[in-house]
Scaffold this motif. Structure first.
Motif, mmCIF file in Angstrom:
data_model
loop_
_atom_site.group_PDB
_atom_site.id
_atom_site.type_symbol
_atom_site.label_atom_id
_atom_site.label_comp_id
_atom_site.label_asym_id
_atom_site.label_seq_id
_atom_site.Cartn_x
_atom_site.Cartn_y
_atom_site.Cartn_z
ATOM 1 N N GLY A 129 9.189 -17.375 -37.337
ATOM 2 C CA GLY A 129 9.164 -18.793 -37.667
ATOM 3 C C GLY A 129 8.070 -19.597 -37.001
ATOM 4 O O GLY A 129 7.371 -19.133 -36.085
ATOM 5 N N THR A 130 7.949 -20.822 -37.479
ATOM 6 C CA THR A 130 6.957 -21.744 -36.938
ATOM 7 C C THR A 130 7.346 -22.178 -35.529
ATOM 8 O O THR A 130 6.501 -22.592 -34.747
ATOM 9 C CB THR A 130 6.805 -22.926 -37.904
ATOM 10 N N SER A 131 8.620 -22.068 -35.206
ATOM 11 C CA SER A 131 9.046 -22.358 -33.830
ATOM 12 C C SER A 131 8.204 -21.520 -32.874
ATOM 13 O O SER A 131 7.720 -22.002 -31.851
ATOM 14 C CB SER A 131 10.509 -21.986 -33.625
ATOM 15 N N HIS A 149 9.150 -31.351 -33.859
ATOM 16 C CA HIS A 149 10.156 -30.297 -33.769
ATOM 17 C C HIS A 149 10.354 -29.849 -32.320
ATOM 18 O O HIS A 149 9.418 -29.868 -31.527
ATOM 19 C CB HIS A 149 9.696 -29.102 -34.610
ATOM 20 N N ASP A 192 1.347 -29.451 -37.180
ATOM 21 C CA ASP A 192 2.539 -28.697 -37.547
ATOM 22 C C ASP A 192 2.764 -28.923 -39.045
ATOM 23 O O ASP A 192 3.236 -29.975 -39.470
ATOM 24 C CB ASP A 192 3.734 -29.198 -36.729
ATOM 25 N N ALA A 248 4.754 -27.136 -40.905
ATOM 26 C CA ALA A 248 5.926 -26.321 -41.249
ATOM 27 C C ALA A 248 6.363 -26.584 -42.693
ATOM 28 O O ALA A 248 6.771 -25.674 -43.408
ATOM 29 C CB ALA A 248 7.070 -26.611 -40.290
ATOM 30 N N TRP A 249 6.226 -27.834 -43.122
ATOM 31 C CA TRP A 249 6.696 -28.220 -44.459
ATOM 32 C C TRP A 249 5.573 -28.352 -45.475
ATOM 33 O O TRP A 249 5.748 -28.938 -46.526
ATOM 34 C CB TRP A 249 7.441 -29.558 -44.374
ATOM 35 N N SER A 262 5.506 -22.876 -41.942
ATOM 36 C CA SER A 262 6.657 -22.037 -42.278
ATOM 37 C C SER A 262 6.498 -21.664 -43.745
ATOM 38 O O SER A 262 6.974 -22.374 -44.632
ATOM 39 C CB SER A 262 7.966 -22.809 -42.113
ATOM 40 N N HIS A 281 7.999 -19.594 -45.279
ATOM 41 C CA HIS A 281 9.340 -19.409 -45.854
ATOM 42 C C HIS A 281 9.985 -20.723 -46.296
ATOM 43 O O HIS A 281 10.891 -20.711 -47.119
ATOM 44 C CB HIS A 281 10.253 -18.686 -44.856
ATOM 45 N N LYS A 282 9.519 -21.845 -45.770
ATOM 46 C CA LYS A 282 10.163 -23.102 -46.167
ATOM 47 C C LYS A 282 9.695 -23.575 -47.536
ATOM 48 O O LYS A 282 10.458 -24.180 -48.273
ATOM 49 C CB LYS A 282 9.842 -24.203 -45.146
#
Ligand SMILES: Cc1ncc(COP(=O)(O)O)c(C=O)c1O
Length: 922
Positions: A378-380, A404, A492, A494-495, A565, A567-568
């Motif tokens: 993950g991006t975390s 985040h 970031d 992520a989205w 991410s 995957h998101k």
């Protein structure tokens, strides 16, 4: 016929027009010729006119067939017409035209029940050759067009991995429209006869054209040699495509010309086989998935397993008496593709040399980075890797506070001096927007004034935010670089992985902006503009600098990182993420540290299935990302339209518009919403071009305060429990509907149906309600929509964690670890001791992260002073989850003794040590 303004994209418009034409022609065919209703006839005629404007941009059914249908209509051959329209409309919906020739005459013996792509098994679909279209740009006569297409057909060979059809358009404008409309196009052949303007001047075409090229760009074309110019223009719109330039000019003329997406120049015009092979090779280079293919091949090899992982080859399952259901559920392949070995054609994520390395290189090309790294947790994790690789203990990092949690923990691990940035609040909806550029500049200028600019290392922002606020990435980076020319940016995203595949969205991605800036900073215009601005700003005060749109020095370093991410928003298994790098100093300064950081956070057993899915997800976006994102936007836009125009829905729900989510001072274009019931679609483009913030239209925030339910109750008890609709983000009075590339029109239709049902239910309830019940409902609505606790700003780090009180950065790491010792901490309850302490003017300092959900960001971090605004907000919060807060004990705070022990002397020594370390390092 629906009006053009009802549509967001031309694809949907086209599909709907064909199905309308199917209905109308079927009706015509049913009526006796003498009794034909003239309105029906004029409806059909209008639809033909409407389709005529856009059909030229698609290979199927092609203009020849379309014109033939039109003649059938004019000659009243309605039975034949209805049949062929039916076949075309059906083939378009089922995708049958991609697999085979569709006969359109009535007598053909064709079994269309096998047409439907959706009904074919995945194995059968995987066996069929993928189909695409090649756009030929040349002004030719009908006969020449026929000759060109015939030549293309003649090149087909049984061993070709793909199949394609050609379509021909005459001009640069038509070509641009075609690549925007027609997502089947994968390659473009630009021939010498290309002209500039389109003969069509339909508004929808003009709208699209303006969006991509801007009429100015076309007017500015200096040259009559439109071929290279077209290749450059398409590079801006769909950079993943391949172009082939056929030219009569000399090699010397072309050499040195910027050719955008052009992969090859042909001087010999009619070498169709060479062209054909190049076209196939171009598509193949996007289609290939080195790691996925290696994994598939590995799974077919017979192997004896003498390493860990009993599940590999499924052995521990097949021999089991108790876990057969797992084998049945997942099927055999996933276990055949599992191994802990990095041999057998596979590769190691930690030291990639083979197919993983190649897959990462292809991802780098697809996302426009200089280096791309896969991550399987993950991006975390990506965020922590980037922060650790770049931030040294004591470096100052500017961070948006509502980012985040992985960033906050990253700061702790890195030992950064954190300077938190406040986003603008949306109190009414209990959510934050994003950080205004002015705030970033102010902080940088403060640090500069305090002589600390050399310690500022990184700016970290979330683009786009969970709620869909998107930064003006170019402006943020350029203005910050103007103050600190070697600042590193971590975006970031992520989205935002999908954003790369839409021309408008792409402009606000980190990688695209970094590439554009690299090129721009090298130009003479830039150097001149910079010099002129420096002259103007000589002796300027802070306010003037804050109010000026700053230009970065041409020598500024481009150092940009983005974490996504995958995957998101794209196809990937959960936890599949990527780090994209575009850093001029990566090789010289960062590579080794990055490697170490990557080792720190990456498992030595990374999941191969995740890596394979990242590889395939990359293939998908390079071939159909444009189409999928376009469809997603269409779905989201139709959702906006349906909710904003439905009379019953309007009573209880509200789609939050741009104006509601972005204050006007950040919307220079003045755009207030993407859809207006009176005006239809408002062009997003103007806002996206230059506004400080825009809203990602694929996310629809729905105000639900009017229903009397808070966001969380609406999510769990209504949407989830009653209707099986899943969402994950809510605020006090809103819920967020995220579309994704898998969202279909029917899922949107279902959601609308559900909302209507909920609204009807509320109507019924209120109809029968007693006076008291009605009052209760109104009170609940008022409570949710009128009474809201103001969102608190970041207060400050306690002096115990600051080197001085001139600038705001704080040592979060020391605070974090100080809390490990229980003797340093105490608990205070919100309504009692804490309130009393604040009333008495005492300084109380949080010992942990406090994260209420919603809104889901820390309102307190370790070492932060608790302000009365924060306490008031916490007391007013009516949410169930507050991470870090123990309802039984209260809020964990530092004891005054612990804070006192963190003496200024200790801090001073720490700060000195840092400075001397730094000097030694230099
Ligand atoms: C802005 C942001 N960054 C990073 C993450 C973490 O991403 P992942 O779930 O891939 O670890 C999230 C998760 O929601 C997020 O919203």
């Amino acid at each position: 016929m629906h009006s053009v303004t009802d549509y967001y994209s031309a694809t949907q418009l086209r599909a709907d027009r064909w199905s309308e034409l199917r209905e109308v022609t079927a009706q015509l065919a049913r009526e006796a010729p003498a009794k034909i209703d003239p309105t029906l006839r004029s409806q059909a005629s209008e639809l033909f006119d409407g389709l005529a404007e856009i059909e030229a941009y698609w290979a199927f059914p092609g203009m020849q067939v379309f014109d033939h249908m039109r003649r059938q209509f004019e000659h009243n051959s309605f039975t034949e017409l209805s049949y062929s329209v039916h076949r075309v409309a059906r083939a378009l919906t089922t995708g049958a035209y991609r697999r085979r020739h569709i006969p359109l005459d009535h007598d053909s013996d064709d079994r269309e029940e096998h047409d439907d792509e959706a009904l074919l098994s995945p194995e059968v679909r995987a066996m069929t050759k993928p189909y695409f279209e090649v756009l030929i740009v040349d002004e030719v006569s009908d006969a020449q067009e026929h000759w060109l297409k015939a030549n293309v057909h003649a090149m087909r060979r049984a061993e070709d991995p793909f199949i394609y059809e050609a379509l021909v358009v005459p001009s640069v404008e038509d070509a641009l429209i075609a690549v925007l409309f027609n997502h089947n196009i994968q390659a473009i052949v630009v021939r010498p006869g290309v002209t500039l303007r389109s003969k069509s001047d339909h508004p929808i075409l003009a709208r699209f054209l303006e969006g991509v090229a801007g009429t100015d760009k076309l007017n500015d074309l200096q040259t009559k040699d439109y071929g290279p110019a077209l290749c450059r223009l398409i590079d801006d719109v769909r950079p993943e495509l391949d172009a082939y330039l056929v030219t009569e000019r000399s090699v010397e003329d072309i050499a040195g010309t910027e050719l955008g997406i052009c992969r090859r120049v042909f001087y010999n015009q009619e070498d169709f086989m060479e062209l054909h092979l190049n076209i196939l090779r171009g598509v193949q280079s996007r289609y290939k998935t080195p790691f996925f293919t290696a994994l598939v091949n590995y799974s077919k090899q017979p192997t004896g397993v003498f390493h860990a992982m009993p599940i590999s080859r499924g052995k521990s399952i097949t021999r089991s008496h108790w876990i057969q259901d797992m084998g049945a559920f997942y099927g055999p392949n996933i276990f055949l593709a599992e191994t802990s070995a990095t041999s057998g054609g596979l590769d190691s994520l930690l030291e990639p040399h083979g197919p993983i390395k190649e897959a990462q290189e292809l991802a780098s090309r697809a996302f426009g980075s200089k280096q791309t790294f896969f991550a399987t947790n993950g991006t975390s994790t990506c965020n922590k890797i980037v922060v650790q690789a770049l931030v040294r203990p004591g470096d100052i990092v500017l961070v948006d506070r509502d980012c985040h949690k992985s960033h906050h923990y990253g700061m702790v691990l890195a030992g950064a001096q954190v300077c938190y940035l406040d986003s603008y609040p949306l109190n009414e909806y209990s959510m934050y927007g994003a950080v205004p550029l002015r705030e970033m500049k102010q902080q940088l200028l403060d640090l500069k004034a305090a002589g600390k600019l050399d310690r500022v290392r990184m700016l970290l922002l979330t683009n786009c935010t969970f709620d869909g606020i998107v930064y003006n990435v170019d402006r943020v980076m350029e203005e910050c670089l103007a103050i600190k020319p070697d600042l590193i940016f971590l975006w970031d995203e992520a989205w935002f992985a999908f954003a790369r595949f839409n021309p408008t969205y792409r402009k606000r991605t980190a990688m695209r902006t970094a590439n554009k800036m690299r090129a721009r900073f090298k130009t003479e215009e830039h150097a001149e503009a910079y010099a002129a601005q420096q002259e103007l700003l000589k002796g300027a005060d802070t306010e003037t600098i804050l109010n000026t749109r700053l230009i970065a020095p041409p020598t500024a370093r481009i150092r940009v990182y983005a974490t996504q991410s995958t995957h998101k928003t794209l196809t990937s298994l959960r936890q599949g993420s990527m780090i994209h790098v575009n850093d001029q100093d990566f090789k010289g300064e960062v590579e080794q540290a990055f490697h170490e950081a990557y080792m720190t956070h990456t498992s030595t057993s990374p999941n191969y299935q995740i890596i394979a899915s990242l590889d395939v997800g990359r293939r998908q976006v390079e071939l159909e990302g444009f189409e999928f994102v376009q469809r997603q936007l269409e779905a989201a836009m139709s959702m906006r339209r349906a909710i904003s125009t439905h009379p019953l829905l309007k009573k209880y729900f509200k789609v939050l518009s741009l104006a509601e989510m972005i204050p006007s001072e950040y919307r220079e274009s003045g755009t207030e919403s993407y859809y207006d019931p009176d005006r239809g679609w408002i062009d997003m483009l103007e806002a996206w071009e230059d506004d400080e913030f825009v809203l990602d239209a694929t996310r629809v925030t729905l105000g639900v305060g009017g229903t009397g339910w808070d966001g969380d109750t609406f999510k769990t008890q209504i949407l989830m429990d009653k209707y099986g609709i899943q969402i994950n983000k809510t605020s006090r009075n809103s819920v967020l509907f995220m579309t994704n590339i898998g969202t279909t029109r029917s899922s949107v239709a279902y959601l609308i149906e559900v909302l209507v049902e909920i609204a009807r239910g509320l109507d019924d309830l209120l109809d029968d309600a007693s006076k008291m019940e009605r009052l209760g409902f109104e009170r609940r609505v008022a409570n949710l929509t009128e009474k809201y606790p103001p969102l608190p700003d970041f207060s400050r780090f306690h002096d115990a964690f600051r080197a001085d009180n001139v600038t705001s950065e704080g040592d979060i790491r020391t605070a974090y670890y100080m809390a490990y010792d229980e003797n340093n901490c105490d608990y205070m309850d919100l309504d009692g001791s804490l309130q009393h302490a604040l009333d008495a003017g005492e300084e109380v300092v949080s010992a942990s992260f406090i994260i209420p959900y919603p809104p889901g960001f820390p309102i307190l971090v370790p070492g932060q002073v608790i302000s009365s605004e924060i306490l008031a907000f916490m007391r007013a919060l009516d949410v169930n989850e507050i991470h870090g807060y123990r309802a039984d004990l209260g809020l964990r705070v530092f004891t005054p003794e612990a804070l006192a022990a963190q003496t200024p002397q200790k801090r001073l020594t720490a700060a000195k040590k840092l400075t001397s370390n730094k000097t030694a390092a230099e």
